[in-house]
Write an enzyme that holds these catalytic residues in place. Structure first.
Site, PDB file in Angstrom:
ATOM      1  N   HIS A 186      -3.630   5.025   4.211  1.00 55.00           N
ATOM      2  CA  HIS A 186      -4.775   4.143   4.482  1.00 55.00           C
ATOM      3  C   HIS A 186      -6.050   4.747   3.911  1.00 55.00           C
ATOM      4  O   HIS A 186      -6.860   4.054   3.296  1.00 55.00           O
ATOM      5  CB  HIS A 186      -4.917   3.920   5.983  1.00 55.00           C
ATOM      6  CG  HIS A 186      -6.072   3.057   6.359  1.00 55.00           C
ATOM      7  ND1 HIS A 186      -6.154   1.725   6.028  1.00 55.00           N
ATOM      8  CD2 HIS A 186      -7.222   3.346   7.028  1.00 55.00           C
ATOM      9  CE1 HIS A 186      -7.287   1.220   6.481  1.00 55.00           C
ATOM     10  NE2 HIS A 186      -7.954   2.186   7.078  1.00 55.00           N
ATOM     11  N   TYR A 230       4.052   6.345  10.760  1.00 58.24           N
ATOM     12  CA  TYR A 230       4.329   4.951  11.114  1.00 58.24           C
ATOM     13  C   TYR A 230       5.211   4.203  10.112  1.00 58.24           C
ATOM     14  O   TYR A 230       5.482   3.024  10.306  1.00 58.24           O
ATOM     15  CB  TYR A 230       3.023   4.172  11.315  1.00 58.24           C
ATOM     16  CG  TYR A 230       2.030   4.243  10.167  1.00 58.24           C
ATOM     17  CD1 TYR A 230       2.135   3.391   9.067  1.00 58.24           C
ATOM     18  CD2 TYR A 230       0.970   5.142  10.188  1.00 58.24           C
ATOM     19  CE1 TYR A 230       1.234   3.437   8.024  1.00 58.24           C
ATOM     20  CE2 TYR A 230       0.051   5.194   9.143  1.00 58.24           C
ATOM     21  CZ  TYR A 230       0.178   4.349   8.063  1.00 58.24           C
ATOM     22  OH  TYR A 230      -0.724   4.403   7.031  1.00 58.24           O
ATOM     23  N   ARG A 238       0.858  -1.184   0.000  1.00 58.94           N
ATOM     24  CA  ARG A 238       0.000   0.000   0.000  1.00 58.94           C
ATOM     25  C   ARG A 238       0.896   1.235   0.000  1.00 58.94           C
ATOM     26  O   ARG A 238       1.267   1.756   1.055  1.00 58.94           O
ATOM     27  CB  ARG A 238      -0.909  -0.019   1.236  1.00 58.94           C
ATOM     28  CG  ARG A 238      -2.108   0.929   1.137  1.00 58.94           C
ATOM     29  CD  ARG A 238      -2.728   1.147   2.506  1.00 58.94           C
ATOM     30  NE  ARG A 238      -1.919   2.086   3.280  1.00 58.94           N
ATOM     31  CZ  ARG A 238      -1.765   2.047   4.587  1.00 58.94           C
ATOM     32  NH1 ARG A 238      -2.303   1.077   5.290  1.00 58.94           N
ATOM     33  NH2 ARG A 238      -1.030   2.953   5.208  1.00 58.94           N
TER      34      ARG A 238
END
Length: 378
Positions: free
Chosen positions: A282, A291, A278
């Site tokens: 998100h 993160y 990805r």
């Protein structure tokens, strides 16, 4: 060019493998200790015997370009206040388009919230998809001639639902299959395991796609589980599991087409792990820099699935530079035409929130509709 032409999925051009042959090939991929791959990241062919026809390769390329066009324009529309919060999927086009392209409009598709590319590939109109991500009732109902479920927000619940649809098709005596998507995080949910066991025990014509994109929101796969090959989880339920390069659309189509044809022949379910990444946040409201590192994302950006197939098609002479430019122009024009259609949808009325819940409204829904209409009139 019309959307009907671009979204139509041709009949697979590869012969259907026998169930035993499929399980043997799945075991061979696993024994090699690597993912199944046809195109290397630089677009060179590493498994020429598995190449689909040139026509199928161009079709897959077009579908990925359509999906990427939606993803990229979606970001712009969101910033303009013309689209709601949606989960981007750029970089995962091969994982979604290659798998969904193995289906026909008679098959079922159970997508997660990130699988817009898969739904578009099967034939979901772009305008209706835009309406969905605008939270408009005009996007809540799926086309009657397409068995696509609304994008699932709950994690993993679509897997058992897909098994039920597959068993219903088997009971009716059709050759139709059900395909369900999930992320690597979803494989930690109970519904994932229950569905695989249910499908294996009852030999459901179901194809499970497990998109291992490295992250469950901000949690890396390595934190979720010690397992390094999620396709092996299929062994616990007595069904085949295959691990495929999720950034190689030819590989994802090849493996999924085998699994779909196997299911049609009565060979039962299959779990396919597509290893991808990805590269986008998100959702459009997420900040992935909190993160993960930019260096990690950059490494996967170099494995861009769209560019990989583009390089292959140009090198093989299947597409010329002029034809490629024309294809991109057609895809862009298709999206803008659909955007105009979506912009022309009338504003929803308050009572429409109760539409598309049940085929026949329950007494409570009838009562609630009357209350809403009374309040509006007042």
């Amino acid at each position: 060019m019309t959307r009907k032409k671009t979204s139509k999925t041709p009949a697979p051009d590869a012969p259907a493998p026998a169930p035993d042959a499929f399980q043997a090939s799945a075991a061979a991929y696993d024994a090699a200790g690597d993912m199944f791959q046809i195109l290397a990241p630089d677009g060179t062919v590493v498994r020429p015997e598995a190449l689909p026809s040139p026509e199928q390769r161009v079709h897959l390329y077009r579908q990925m370009r359509r999906a990427r066009q939606f993803d990229e324009r979606g970001w712009v529309l969101y910033r303009q206040g013309r689209l709601g919060v949606f989960p981007p999927f750029g970089g995962m086009e091969a994982s979604q388009c290659g798998t969904a392209a193995a289906l026909t409009s008679d098959d079922w598709l159970f997508p997660t919230y990130r699988d817009t590319g898969a739904a578009l590939t099967l034939g979901l109109p772009i305008a209706r998809t835009l309406a969905y991500w605008r939270t408009s009732p005009h996007g809540w109902a799926m086309p009657e001639n397409l068995k696509v479920l609304p994008f699932y927000i709950p994690i993993a619940t679509q897997y058992p639902h897909a098994v039920g649809a597959a068993l219903a098709e088997a009971r009716k005596g059709t050759k139709n299959v059900a395909m369900a998507f999930i992320g690597d995080g979803g494989s930690s949910e109970g519904d994932f395991h229950e569905a695989l066991n249910f499908a294996g025990a009852l030999n459901a014509p179901c194809v499970f796609i497990l998109q291992n994109n490295g992250w469950a929101i901000s949690v890396p796969t390595s934190t979720q589980t010690k397992a390094t090959n999620l396709s092996k989880r299929a062994e616990g339920y007595g069904i085949p599991g295959v691990r495929v390069d999720g950034n190689d659309v030819l590989a994802t189509w090849h493996v999924t087409n085998e699994a779909v044809q196997r299911a049609r022949q009565g060979g039962g379910p299959t779990l396919i792990e597509t290893v991808t990444y990805r590269v986008k946040p998100h959702t459009v409201a997420d900040d992935p820099s909190r993160y993960r590192t930019e260096e990690e994302t950059a490494k996967w950006t170099e494995k861009d699935p769209v560019v990989r197939l583009q390089q292959h098609l140009l090198k093989e002479g299947i597409l010329t530079e002029e034809q490629d430019a024309a294809l991109l122009a057609e895809v862009a024009a298709e999206f803008e035409e659909a955007l105009k259609e979506a912009d022309a949808y009338p504003d929803p009325t308050p009572a429409e929130i109760l539409d598309h819940v049940f085929a026949e409204p329950t007494p409570n829904l009838v009562k609630q509709r009357a209350q809403i209409l009374a309040e509006v009139d007042a």
